[in-house]
Design a protein around this motif. Structure first.
Motif, PDB file in Angstrom:
ATOM      1  N   VAL A 103       0.846  -1.202   0.000  1.00  0.00           N
ATOM      2  CA  VAL A 103       0.000   0.000   0.000  1.00  0.00           C
ATOM      3  C   VAL A 103       0.883   1.255   0.000  1.00  0.00           C
ATOM      4  N   ALA A 104       1.972   1.227   0.802  1.00  0.00           N
ATOM      5  CA  ALA A 104       2.880   2.389   0.841  1.00  0.00           C
ATOM      6  C   ALA A 104       3.547   2.611  -0.515  1.00  0.00           C
ATOM      7  N   SER A 105       3.785   1.533  -1.247  1.00  0.00           N
ATOM      8  CA  SER A 105       4.456   1.664  -2.548  1.00  0.00           C
ATOM      9  C   SER A 105       3.599   2.385  -3.580  1.00  0.00           C
ATOM     10  N   LEU A 106       2.284   2.486  -3.293  1.00  0.00           N
ATOM     11  CA  LEU A 106       1.406   3.158  -4.260  1.00  0.00           C
ATOM     12  C   LEU A 106       1.772   4.635  -4.415  1.00  0.00           C
ATOM     13  N   LEU A 107       2.332   5.231  -3.339  1.00  0.00           N
ATOM     14  CA  LEU A 107       2.689   6.654  -3.423  1.00  0.00           C
ATOM     15  C   LEU A 107       3.843   6.880  -4.418  1.00  0.00           C
ATOM     16  N   PRO A 108       5.014   6.241  -4.235  1.00  0.00           N
ATOM     17  CA  PRO A 108       6.064   6.413  -5.259  1.00  0.00           C
ATOM     18  C   PRO A 108       5.617   5.935  -6.641  1.00  0.00           C
TER      19      PRO A 108
END
Lengths: 110, 200
Positions: free
Chosen positions: B74-79
């Motif tokens: 889920v955090a990787s969606l930002l980059p």
């Protein structure tokens, strides 16, 4: 086919695992190669990779299929043998479709 | 006798998403693989529904690493979003920088997935529960691995090749595919990690 291979619990699954691996390698190598250099590693390269991977998947399927039922073979092993050979056939089809794209499309066509 | 019916020289040589052949290929990939996920999930629910207890023996997978995987994805969606937008805006410097960040997230996802397998608390050949749990996990695992390799190659290309719209379109396609990998994981996470806890 060595007696050691024949007696391995993994042997009936050879077509499934080798077929999946061949498909994975074909997809990765041909697409990454095309992106890296679409002239040198374009259509013909993808076709060569595809043919090699089809041969590898076919060898896996044949290895599963040729483990003919031994006396006292369990139903699980028979099932695994059939799944191994059948799934190799499906993976060959998947690789063939990708390889066909290498025949139809120019490597640098986006 | 031939005659000119139009001048296409002013059209762009490359485009993004469905204006490129690779965009359609990525879409086809997602359709095929999404169907594969749906079939495997249906098999899981069918087996769970037929069983008197779920898991058939033993305990459910440990929550920690599956949840860490979910957080990483889920955090990787930002980059992923930033690199996609930078590529579509043809901002090469930003695309390069965030492609490296996304590569690190991809790598983290692959490593966490490797640890997850050790915490499933069931062998792949133990019973139907073990087989379908491993099948779902392996099926999804091929995606972070595939996209990690794809991102690796594309990131190297960004630093070693002349970059044009085609290349930036490839980066955008890769980002779209990663979003699919994350989206596909959520229902699989619920099935593998939470369904055994919720099942009666």
């Amino acid at each position: 086919m060595t007696p050691r291979f024949r007696s391995s619990p993994w042997a009936p699954w050879t077509g499934l695992f080798v077929g999946a691996l061949a498909w994975f390698v074909d997809q990765q190598v041909s697409s990454a190669g095309n992106q890296w250099d679409c002239v040198a590693l374009g259509g013909p390269f993808a076709v060569i990779v595809g043919v090699v991977c089809i041969a590898v998947a076919a060898a896996g399927g044949v290895a599963s299929w040729r483990l003919r039922p031994d006396v006292g073979e369990t139903q699980n092993r028979t099932f695994a043998r059939i799944v191994g050979a059948g799934s190799a056939a499906i993976f060959i089809l998947a690789i063939a479709f990708g390889t066909w794209a290498g025949v139809l499309l120019p490597g640098c066509h986006r | 006798m031939s005659r000119v019916v139009g001048d296409l020289s002013q059209l762009p040589a490359a485009g993004y998403r469905l204006h490129s052949l690779w965009g359609w290929a990525t879409l086809g990939f997602m359709a095929i693989e999404g169907t594969g996920f749906a079939l495997a999930a249906a098999a899981y629910v069918y087996l769970m529904d037929s069983a008197r207890q779920w898991p058939l023996e033993g305990k459910p997978p440990d929550l920690l690493w599956g949840s860490v995987m979910t957080l990483v994805l889920v955090a990787s969606l930002l980059p992923n979003f930033i690199v996609s937008r930078a590529a579509r805006r043809r901002d090469l410097a930003k695309t390069k920088a965030w492609a490296v960040v996304l590569f690190v997230f991809n790598l983290a996802a692959v490593l966490v997935r490797a640890v997850e397998f050790a915490h499933l608390n069931v062998r792949w050949d133990a019973d139907a529960y073990g087989s379908i749990t491993w099948a779902l996990m392996l099926l999804h695992a091929t995606h972070p691995v595939t996209d990690f390799l794809g991102t690796c190659v594309l990131t190297m290309i960004l630093f070693t090749h002349p970059i044009d719209t085609e290349r930036l379109s490839d980066v955008d396609d890769d980002a779209v595919y990663w979003a699919f990998v994350v989206a596909a994981w959520i229902p699989i996470y619920l099935l593998v990690y939470w369904a055994p806890r919720w099942a009666p």
